[in-house]
Write a protein that holds these residues in place. Sequence first.
Motif, short mmCIF file in Angstrom:
data_model
loop_
_atom_site.label_atom_id
_atom_site.label_comp_id
_atom_site.label_asym_id
_atom_site.label_seq_id
_atom_site.Cartn_x
_atom_site.Cartn_y
_atom_site.Cartn_z
N SER A 182 -64.33 -80.32 -15.50
CA SER A 182 -65.06 -80.37 -16.78
C SER A 182 -65.56 -79.01 -17.25
CB SER A 182 -66.24 -81.33 -16.65
OG SER A 182 -67.16 -80.86 -15.68
N GLY A 183 -65.34 -77.96 -16.45
CA GLY A 183 -65.82 -76.63 -16.82
C GLY A 183 -64.76 -75.57 -16.66
N GLU A 184 -65.15 -74.49 -15.98
CA GLU A 184 -64.25 -73.35 -15.81
C GLU A 184 -63.24 -73.58 -14.69
OE1 GLU A 184 -64.27 -71.38 -18.07
OE2 GLU A 184 -66.27 -71.51 -18.94
N PRO A 185 -62.05 -72.95 -14.79
CA PRO A 185 -61.60 -72.02 -15.83
C PRO A 185 -60.99 -72.70 -17.06
CG PRO A 185 -59.94 -72.14 -14.15
CD PRO A 185 -61.07 -73.03 -13.67
N ALA A 186 -60.89 -74.04 -17.03
CA ALA A 186 -60.20 -74.74 -18.11
C ALA A 186 -60.86 -74.51 -19.47
CB ALA A 186 -60.15 -76.23 -17.80
N LEU A 187 -62.20 -74.58 -19.51
CA LEU A 187 -62.91 -74.47 -20.79
C LEU A 187 -62.65 -73.13 -21.48
CD1 LEU A 187 -64.90 -75.57 -22.87
CD2 LEU A 187 -66.77 -74.73 -21.44
N SER A 188 -62.86 -72.04 -20.76
CA SER A 188 -62.67 -70.72 -21.37
C SER A 188 -61.23 -70.48 -21.76
CB SER A 188 -63.13 -69.62 -20.39
OG SER A 188 -64.52 -69.66 -20.21
N ALA A 189 -60.31 -70.96 -20.95
CA ALA A 189 -58.90 -70.75 -21.25
C ALA A 189 -58.48 -71.51 -22.51
CB ALA A 189 -58.04 -71.19 -20.06
N ILE A 190 -58.92 -72.76 -22.63
CA ILE A 190 -58.58 -73.53 -23.84
C ILE A 190 -59.22 -72.91 -25.07
CG2 ILE A 190 -58.95 -75.73 -25.01
CD1 ILE A 190 -58.46 -77.14 -22.37
N GLU A 191 -60.47 -72.51 -24.96
CA GLU A 191 -61.14 -71.87 -26.11
C GLU A 191 -60.41 -70.60 -26.53
OE1 GLU A 191 -65.36 -71.56 -24.97
OE2 GLU A 191 -65.71 -72.93 -26.65
N ALA A 192 -59.98 -69.80 -25.55
CA ALA A 192 -59.26 -68.57 -25.87
C ALA A 192 -57.95 -68.88 -26.58
CB ALA A 192 -59.01 -67.77 -24.59
N ALA A 193 -57.23 -69.86 -26.08
CA ALA A 193 -55.96 -70.23 -26.71
C ALA A 193 -56.17 -70.67 -28.16
CB ALA A 193 -55.28 -71.33 -25.91
N LEU A 194 -57.19 -71.51 -28.38
CA LEU A 194 -57.46 -71.98 -29.75
C LEU A 194 -57.88 -70.84 -30.66
CD1 LEU A 194 -59.33 -75.30 -28.86
CD2 LEU A 194 -57.05 -75.11 -29.88
N LYS A 195 -58.71 -69.92 -30.17
CA LYS A 195 -59.15 -68.78 -30.98
C LYS A 195 -57.99 -67.85 -31.32
CE LYS A 195 -63.95 -68.82 -29.43
NZ LYS A 195 -64.99 -68.19 -28.58
N ASN A 196 -56.95 -67.88 -30.48
CA ASN A 196 -55.75 -67.09 -30.76
C ASN A 196 -54.80 -67.82 -31.71
OD1 ASN A 196 -56.28 -64.77 -29.21
ND2 ASN A 196 -55.73 -65.84 -27.33
N GLY A 197 -55.21 -68.99 -32.20
CA GLY A 197 -54.38 -69.73 -33.14
C GLY A 197 -53.30 -70.56 -32.47
N LYS A 198 -53.35 -70.65 -31.15
CA LYS A 198 -52.36 -71.45 -30.44
C LYS A 198 -52.76 -72.92 -30.44
CE LYS A 198 -51.80 -67.58 -27.15
NZ LYS A 198 -50.70 -66.90 -27.82
N SER A 199 -51.79 -73.78 -30.22
CA SER A 199 -52.09 -75.20 -30.02
C SER A 199 -52.31 -75.45 -28.55
CB SER A 199 -50.95 -76.06 -30.56
OG SER A 199 -50.92 -76.03 -31.96
#
Length: 439
Positions: A84-101
């Motif tokens: 429910s937390g790291e590293p999944a959370l930061s990685a998904i947020e980074a991908a979304l901020k980069n415009g990725k799906s």
Amino acid sequence: MVAPLRVGIAGLGTVGAAVVRLIEEQARTLSARSGRGIRVVAVTARSKAKKRTLHLRGIDWVKSPLALANDPRIDCFVELMGGSGEPALSAIEAALKNGKSVVTANKALIAKHGLRLARAAEKHGGALNFEAAVGAAIPVIKTLREGLAGTGVNRVYGILNGTCNYILTRMEQEGLSFAECLKDAQRLGYAEANPSFDVDGHDTAQKLAILASLAFGTKVAQSAVYVEGISSIAPEDLRAADELGYRVKLLGVAVRTPKGIEQRVHPTMVPKSSSIAQVMGVTNAVTIDGEGIPAITLVGPGAGGAATASAVVADIADVARGIRAKPFGRPVDRLRDTKKAPMERHEGGYYIRLMARDLPGTVAKIATRLAKEKISLESVVQRHPEGVDATDAAKKASPVPVILITYATSEDAIHRALEAVQRDKVISGRPQVIRIEKN
């Protein structure tokens, strides 16, 4: 020609490996259905050195999930690490901020941080797909979010945990205790070494919170779910249910009421005639009651590498097609707050099993206490142990099971009546109470 969708996968466990294989095996079909190719171009996992029955030729290894999420070579980030937390959370947020799906099977993360991630997806234009987070291969997310977009939902409920359904099935069919079935489930790999997350209902609660948001337009809130597990269920409850025309299932139920959205997870008696009662073993099922249509029941494998990978790849195919559905069916700002509904207000029928002193007037005294709370009884069954004469049992005043089935009443009334019965000292031990869910 349209360039292929370039996929990066974080997590190469059972599901991650199955996703890589499925994309390779179904390459032509996926290309035909999506209008473009789909290629896994990069992966990451905890250990590169771990032996895997998986060929990664032509696929780059990236040092960390965050590095993969920021890698300009990928268009779609697939998170299959869990947690429910790291590293999944930061990685998904980074991908979304980069415009990725993003595609994920992580129910814990979506239940806890789904709104935060959905906002990021809306802001930056990527998709956030999580079909595999609830029910694995059962397409319940798409059904609620897209298939029933024009239908008001009144209730969604289902068997959302295969471990619990397997245990209850074995208990019913073989007359075994909860402890015996749990031990066997652990031996077969259906239950974890520490099974509390499953058998105490928390896994089902996370999934139900996600379904309730999609069904009713509420914010995902696991804290709003009442949770009760299956460890108190005894073989005699399952035998009684069978004789009365019911089966016991651990259900997650979200229902629209005049007082708001009620979300609850608990053992439940369901009529044998219902679709959900026919679902046995590790299989999952979800029933949706919509306005103006008969109930829809979706049944299938709710866990396992192949089933989960199937849903993950379907979500990746949607990304390849250019589909960008709102993660929870509507903009995050239009999702309503939800609070935990007090179970005391719950209304429905109840199964009650009491160990009552076998003396004249005991059942009448119990019935009087229920009548004072305006609780009407559909049936009363008093049993004597096999081989014991009723007269002899009465002389010894030894406790015998008394089973009551009530008509619809409030939970608060049930509690008050049973507290009064206990004060009368006509029963021993704690009463067993199981809610009844009608079709």
